[in-house]
Scaffold this motif. Structure first.
Motif, PDB file in Angstrom:
ATOM      1  N   ASN A 111       0.833  -1.205   0.000  1.00 16.73           N
ATOM      2  CA  ASN A 111       0.000   0.000   0.000  1.00 16.73           C
ATOM      3  C   ASN A 111       0.861   1.245   0.000  1.00 16.73           C
ATOM      4  O   ASN A 111       1.843   1.318   0.736  1.00 16.73           O
ATOM      5  N   GLY A 112       0.494   2.200  -0.836  1.00 18.87           N
ATOM      6  CA  GLY A 112       1.232   3.454  -0.875  1.00 18.87           C
ATOM      7  C   GLY A 112       2.451   3.410  -1.773  1.00 18.87           C
ATOM      8  O   GLY A 112       3.216   4.367  -1.838  1.00 18.87           O
ATOM      9  N   ALA A 113       2.642   2.305  -2.508  1.00 16.90           N
ATOM     10  CA  ALA A 113       3.820   2.174  -3.367  1.00 16.90           C
ATOM     11  C   ALA A 113       3.736   3.085  -4.585  1.00 16.90           C
ATOM     12  O   ALA A 113       4.753   3.416  -5.189  1.00 16.90           O
ATOM     13  N   GLY A 114       2.511   3.504  -4.950  1.00 18.88           N
ATOM     14  CA  GLY A 114       2.348   4.356  -6.131  1.00 18.88           C
ATOM     15  C   GLY A 114       1.655   3.639  -7.269  1.00 18.88           C
ATOM     16  O   GLY A 114       1.630   4.136  -8.402  1.00 18.88           O
ATOM     17  N   LYS A 115       1.045   2.506  -6.984  1.00 12.49           N
ATOM     18  CA  LYS A 115       0.369   1.732  -8.034  1.00 12.49           C
ATOM     19  C   LYS A 115      -0.827   2.498  -8.600  1.00 12.49           C
ATOM     20  O   LYS A 115      -0.944   2.693  -9.813  1.00 12.49           O
ATOM     21  N   SER A 116      -1.724   2.934  -7.709  1.00  5.82           N
ATOM     22  CA  SER A 116      -2.926   3.623  -8.185  1.00  5.82           C
ATOM     23  C   SER A 116      -2.581   4.911  -8.904  1.00  5.82           C
ATOM     24  O   SER A 116      -3.230   5.284  -9.883  1.00  5.82           O
ATOM     25  N   THR A 117      -1.574   5.613  -8.402  1.00  4.25           N
ATOM     26  CA  THR A 117      -1.180   6.861  -9.043  1.00  4.25           C
ATOM     27  C   THR A 117      -0.739   6.593 -10.484  1.00  4.25           C
ATOM     28  O   THR A 117      -1.174   7.275 -11.418  1.00  4.25           O
ATOM     29  N   THR A 118       0.115   5.601 -10.667  1.00  2.00           N
ATOM     30  CA  THR A 118       0.556   5.225 -12.020  1.00  2.00           C
ATOM     31  C   THR A 118      -0.646   4.813 -12.876  1.00  2.00           C
ATOM     32  O   THR A 118      -0.795   5.235 -14.027  1.00  2.00           O
TER      33      THR A 118
END
Ligand SMILES: Nc1ncnc2c1ncn2[C@@H]1O[C@H](COP(=O)(O)OP(=O)(O)O)[C@@H](O)[C@H]1O
Ligand SMILES: [Mg+2]
Lengths: 304, 386
Positions: free
Chosen positions: A38-45
């Motif tokens: 969680n918070g790795a930046g998956k959704s943002t990408t």
């Protein structure tokens, strides 16, 4: 043929670099997964590639089009499921899918999709009466109904029980058989390993490893893992002195021994147990998995 | 286009399948109109009388000519009034003592009106007609206003050179009046209903506009807006769909209020439907835009509700829709001037019941258009889809 091309993508929220120089490319017809905590930046990408979010820098092409410059051109050719997005509560499953089908030029038949995500007996029920798993399947069905060339799924199986998760994997593989490309995110190691043709492991907005699950494992481990669960043994300092073991990792509930020579390690271990007068009766042997890869590369585990 | 229609249907199903919400949507205006209608048509309006109620009116005729006599005559012919001719001292003494509720002074200058009107208009001068009215009988002013208005119309045609100078308290010797200013009041109509019901209509439009936008907020919180944003559906189409629904609902409520008001309580319908619809549309636009603007400041549906509640209560009580502005203390009259609902109510009183506007039709229009534009621009600039 490349259908998604991301180069040096960055996105900041204030001082936080949610995505930090990330590059990847997805080939037509593959199931590509972004795996990370969680918070790795998956959704943002994910949201930048689907044209929902603006990037700070870098290049993105989806089906040859920049989703920031011409979002509507991209949106017409993809199907999207969003993490934690709900749908209209008072509509039925059938009405919901018809609604979304109406937004696309060439949608798939509603009935077909309903069967595929196993919601046939719920098709006339209102969304507000569905269980969490059923709602999740409906949101995946919304992505599928578009008949898009790429299906984007942001954590499609979060909140599902293991059986429902496996069922949904079946539907996703079905998409691949139809010739679709699938771009998904997940924080389930097993999902990435079983479902994805290729995986990008992400941490702190960067890719730490990229390749097929098997490639990643063999690249990082020619060793086997041996997990010791017994409390009286797993904290034993002498474990660190076993000659056949290349690495010892102490975790909360067990200790992992890495070894290229399993037979030798078991022999040493049983000798140690005997010397300590402990019965050696609780240990597991397994091949390395993506979780181990993540652990090895970041020093942390994916799941908190 | 297919997508647009589907979305429209989906939205309507969402609203109409929510029984609570839909129930209130219909019940709210009905309850309000019925409640206020009953209250104000039974006790408030002299026009509703069956002859049993007589209001004493003292008239002081300083002019003693044909025109003032004609006006006096009109008052005498109103069945609810019992007219007594008094001298000025006598009448004001009684008013100060609380014996007389309504005193009308027809000044000597009034007599020349039929001949001098042209000059007065040219010089932009007005003849003041002092009227003393007890605050609790303020509704009588509607009758008084109307009579002067009609008399003037009959004698002069359109232009208005008579100005009623309303006093709610007797001027004391020290020159202080407890109410501060003498307010010029131009509203006509014998019927208090004509004052109240357009105000109720304004209020329902405001409420629908403000609370209707909560739905968009709920869609945003549930990330449904975001999900729609990931489809090829153009955002403009989503907005058009929302606006169409809001306007449709406003028209339904307006129709409910006006029809019940007209047939059950004798609300005057002074203009054609198209003209009324135009004003309803304007009010809808202003308050829907305002509602959307407020959703910018809300993170949850609950906080959105709180904001709307606050805005609604403030506007409801500070806009004078429940009582004529003459009754309010001076500082509240100033506050009222800054409440957009004041102008919608005023505009609707003009558009629906034909009451002369208190602030001027142009002012009402300008304020409502201004509010719409301001709220829309702010909304477009700051609106969050997620
Ligand atoms: N709108 C936002 N404002 C501020 N920070 C955000 C916002 N969205 C995401 N973040 C932060 O960016 C980082 C990456 O988030 P996200 O892409 O959602 O991660 P993931 O999907 O891998 O869990 C997180 O630290 C998150 O807190
Ligand atoms: Mg996420």
């Amino acid at each position: 043929m490349t259908v998604i091309e991301v180069k040096n993508l960055t996105k900041k929220y204030g001082n936080l670099k949610a995505v930090d120089g990330l590059s990847l490319s997805v080939a037509k017809g593959e199931i590509f997964g972004m795996l990370g905590p969680n918070g790795a930046g998956k959704s943002t990408t994910f949201e930048i590639t689907t044209g929902l979010l603006h990037r700070d820098s870098g290049n993105v092409k989806v089906l040859g089009v920049d989703p920031q410059k011409r979002p509507e051109a991209v949106k017409a050719r993809i199907g999207v499921q969003l993490q934690a997005a709900q749908t209209f509560r008072k509509l039925t499953v059938m009405e919901t899918l018809k609604l979304f089908a109406g937004f696309y030029l060439n949608p798939l038949p509603v009935n077909e999709i309903i069967t595929q995500v196993d919601l046939a007996e719920k098709q006339h029920s209102r969304v507000e009466t569905l269980s969490g798993g059923q709602k999740q399947r409906l949101s995946v069905a919304i992505a599928m109904i578009s008949n898009g060339e790429i299906i984007f799924l942001d954590e499609p199986t979060t909140g599902l029980d293991p059986q429902a998760r496996r069922d949904l994997w079946g539907s996703i593989i079905e998409l691949k058989n139809l010739g679709k490309t699938v771009f998904l995110t997940t924080h389930f190691m097993e999902e990435a390993q079983k479902l994805c043709d290729r995986v990008a492991i992400i941490d702190y907005g960067r890719i730490v490893a990229l390749g097929s699950p098997q490639e990643l494992i063999t690249a990082h481990f020619h060793e086997m893992s041996l997990e010791i669960v017994q409390p009286e043994l797993r904290n034993e300092p002498k474990l660190w002195e076993l000659t056949s073991v290349t690495e010892v990792i102490a975790l909360n509930e067990h200790t992992v021994l890495r070894t290229p020579n399993l037979t030798a390690t078991i022999r040493e271990l049983s000798a140690l147990a005997k010397a300590l007068t402990i019965n050696l009766d609780d240990f597991r042997i397994r091949q390395a998995n993506l979780e181990d890869v993540f652990l090895k590369l970041t020093g942390r585990r994916i799941k908190p | 286009m297919k997508g647009f229609f589907q979305l429209l249907m989906a939205n309507m199903k969402e609203i109409f399948r929510d029984r609570m919400q839909f129930g209130w949507f219909i019940l709210f205006p009905v309850l309000f109109v019925a409640g206020f209608g009953v209250v104000f048509s039974s006790s408030g309006s002299p026009a509703a009388g069956d002859g049993t109620m007589k209001f004493p009116v003292s008239i002081v005729n300083e002019g003693e000519g044909a025109f003032t006599a004609a006006i006096t005559e009109v008052f005498m012919n109103v069945p609810e009034f019992s007219v007594h001719m008094k001298t000025k001292d006598e009448a004001l003494h009684e008013f100060a003592g609380g014996e007389a509720g309504l005193v009308i002074i027809l000044p000597a200058g009034l007599e020349v009106l039929p001949v001098a009107a042209g000059d007065l208009i040219k010089e932009d001068r007005k003849i003041e007609i002092p009227v003393y009215c007890r605050p609790d009988q303020m509704y009588l002013m509607y009758g008084v206003n109307k009579i002067f208005h009609e008399a003037e119309k009959k004698v002069l045609g359109q232009p208005s050179v008579m100005e009623i100078k309303l006093n709610t308290a007797f001027p004391h010797d020290d020159g202080l009046e407890n109410n501060g200013d003498n307010k010029t009041s131009n509203n006509a109509g014998l019927n208090m209903i004509d004052y109240i019901l357009p105000g109720i209509l304004a209020m329902t439009l405001m409420q629908l506009g403000l609370f209707g936008s909560i739905r968009v907020l709920a869609l945003r919180v549930a990330k449904i807006l975001k999900l729609l944003g990931a489809t090829p559906l153009p955002r403009g189409m989503f907005l058009a769909c929302e606006i169409l629904i809001r306007v449709g609902m406003s028209f339904i409520q307006a129709l409910v209020v006006i029809i019940i008001g007209h047939y059950a309580f004798g609300l005057t319908l002074a203009n054609n439907w198209l003209y009324i619809a135009g004003w309803v549309l304007l009010g809808t636009a202003a308050f829907v835009a305002m509602g959307y603007m407020f959703t910018i400041f809300a993170k949850t549906v609950e906080s959105g509700n709180a904001i709307m509640q606050l805005a609604q209560l403030m506007m409801m009580f500070l806009s004078g829709i429940f009582m004529p502005f003459d009754l309010l203390p001076g500082y509240l009259k100033t506050v009222m001037r800054f409440i957009p609902l004041t102008y919608l109510a005023d505009g609707l009183r003009h558009a629906v019941a034909g009451n002369p506007s208190l602030y001027g039709v142009t002012t009402d229009l300008a304020v409502l258009l201004g509010v719409t534009a301001f709220c829309l621009i702010t909304t477009v600039k700051r609106f969050k889809w997620e």
